[in-house]
Design an enzyme around this catalytic site. Structure first.
Site, short mmCIF file in Angstrom:
data_model
loop_
_atom_site.label_atom_id
_atom_site.label_comp_id
_atom_site.label_asym_id
_atom_site.label_seq_id
_atom_site.Cartn_x
_atom_site.Cartn_y
_atom_site.Cartn_z
CG ASN A 41 -34.39 -50.86 -91.46
OD1 ASN A 41 -33.96 -51.91 -91.02
ND2 ASN A 41 -33.62 -49.72 -91.14
NE ARG A 118 -42.98 -35.20 -87.92
CZ ARG A 118 -42.75 -33.85 -87.36
NH1 ARG A 118 -41.63 -33.33 -87.36
NH2 ARG A 118 -43.57 -33.26 -86.62
CB ILE A 119 -42.95 -37.90 -81.45
CG1 ILE A 119 -41.20 -37.85 -81.05
CG2 ILE A 119 -43.72 -38.46 -80.33
CD1 ILE A 119 -40.96 -36.97 -80.09
CG ASN A 134 -39.72 -47.15 -83.93
OD1 ASN A 134 -39.42 -46.83 -84.97
ND2 ASN A 134 -38.79 -46.68 -82.71
CG HIS A 136 -34.22 -46.89 -81.07
ND1 HIS A 136 -34.45 -45.48 -81.44
CD2 HIS A 136 -33.23 -46.80 -80.09
CE1 HIS A 136 -33.68 -44.79 -80.92
NE2 HIS A 136 -32.87 -45.47 -80.12
CB SER A 163 -34.57 -52.62 -79.96
OG SER A 163 -33.47 -52.73 -79.32
CD GLU A 170 -41.39 -43.30 -70.87
OE1 GLU A 170 -40.41 -43.12 -70.62
OE2 GLU A 170 -42.37 -44.08 -70.48
CB VAL A 171 -40.06 -41.40 -77.42
CG1 VAL A 171 -39.09 -41.85 -78.36
CG2 VAL A 171 -40.93 -40.51 -77.73
CG ASP A 172 -37.12 -44.83 -79.26
OD1 ASP A 172 -37.75 -45.15 -80.06
OD2 ASP A 172 -36.30 -43.87 -79.25
CD GLU A 201 -31.30 -50.23 -87.87
OE1 GLU A 201 -31.73 -49.61 -86.72
OE2 GLU A 201 -31.40 -49.84 -89.10
C1 GAR Z 1 -32.40 -46.79 -89.05
O1 GAR Z 1 -31.13 -47.25 -88.81
C2 GAR Z 1 -33.42 -46.84 -87.94
O2 GAR Z 1 -32.68 -47.78 -86.99
C3 GAR Z 1 -33.43 -45.66 -87.34
O3 GAR Z 1 -33.19 -44.80 -88.57
C4 GAR Z 1 -32.49 -45.59 -89.74
C5 GAR Z 1 -33.25 -45.51 -91.00
O4 GAR Z 1 -32.66 -46.16 -91.92
N1 GAR Z 1 -34.63 -45.24 -86.68
C6 GAR Z 1 -34.49 -44.34 -85.63
O5 GAR Z 1 -33.52 -43.70 -85.39
C7 GAR Z 1 -35.96 -43.94 -84.93
N2 GAR Z 1 -35.44 -43.34 -83.76
P1 GAR Z 1 -33.31 -46.58 -93.58
O6 GAR Z 1 -34.04 -45.36 -93.88
O7 GAR Z 1 -32.16 -46.73 -94.09
O8 GAR Z 1 -34.01 -47.55 -93.27
#
Ligand code: GAR
Length: 223
Positions: A41, A118-119, A134, A136, A163, A170-172, A201
């Site tokens: 990402n 990390r939170i 963020n 997700h 998303s 509050e997380v997500d 994404e």
């Molecule tokens: C992504 O799919 C992102 O949505 C997820 O981690 C991945 C990172 O991929 N994030 C979470 O789960 C956050 N709660 P990347 O390092 O290849 O971008």
């Protein structure tokens, strides 16, 4: 219709909201990115600034481990990076204070958590109100927290997705900027579903950042 075409047709996605015009910013938006893992990402964001899908400059990548593949991507892409190991800090808040300190050197207007595992504490959230974004891998508010793709696969739903949202304590749970819906096929396993979600994404993250950044600039023009 050929079998391949039927599969291609089944790979439909829905992205909403639809953005008809990519916003332009003068000067460009200064962004910081935080990543914990592979960094696809992060790379998609950098590419979107180069192909004019996101009118921004990524000034600094912060990673929280020497093992993050995102580091190699930042070297290849020529983006400065900094490794801040959370294990070297006494609390989440102390760690986040260092993140704020480092980003402030680069005059960052907003931060993208691109796979940040990390939170974050209120210290960081309050330093960047509505400026912490963020991504997700689910259609929020479904499947918040860790292992969202496993949760979707184990829940017998037929559609999941990804998303982009603003971060609140509050997380997500913060306001959603943009989402993509992705179908789950009977043949899917975690890897195949992850791959299809990540394609989306990479499309929606730059758009979500642009949507948020429009509000930041509106805010600053109103004094
Ligand atoms: C992504 O799919 C992102 O949505 C997820 O981690 C991945 C990172 O991929 N994030 C979470 O789960 C956050 N709660 P990347 O390092 O290849 O971008």
């Amino acid at each position: 219709m050929e079998a391949d075409d039927r599969v291609a047709e089944k790979n439909y996605v829905l992205i909403s909201p639809e953005i008809l015009q990519i916003p332009r910013f003068t000067p460009k938006i200064n962004l910081g990115v935080m990543a914990s893992g592979n960094g696809t990402n992060f790379e998609a964001l950098v590419n979107s600034t180069k192909n004019a899908c996101l009118d921004a400059e990524i000034r600094l990548l912060i990673v929280n481990s020497h093992k993050c593949e995102a580091i190699n991507r930042s070297k290849r892409l020529g983006i400065p990076y900094l490794i801040l190991d959370h294990k070297e800090f006494n609390s989440r808040s102390e760690f986040d204070k260092e993140i704020i300190k480092q980003f402030s050197i680069y005059n960052i207007e907003g931060i993208v958590m691109a796979g940040w595992m990390r939170i974050v504490s209120p210290t960081l959230i309050n330093a960047y109100p509505n400026r912490l974004i963020n991504i997700h891998p689910s259609l929020l508010p479904s499947f918040r927290g860790a292992n969202a793709i496993d949760k979707a696969l184990n829940s017998n739903v037929f559609i999941t997705g990804c998303s982009v949202h603003l971060v609140t304590p509050e997380v997500d749970n913060g306001p959603i900027l943009i989402q993509a819906a992705v179908p789950i096929f009977k043949s899917d396993d975690k890897q195949t579903l992850l791959e299809r979600i990540q394609i989306q994404e990479h499309r929606i993250l730059p758009i979500g950042v642009s949507i948020a950044a429009e509000a930041w600039r509106d805010e600053s023009s109103q004094g």
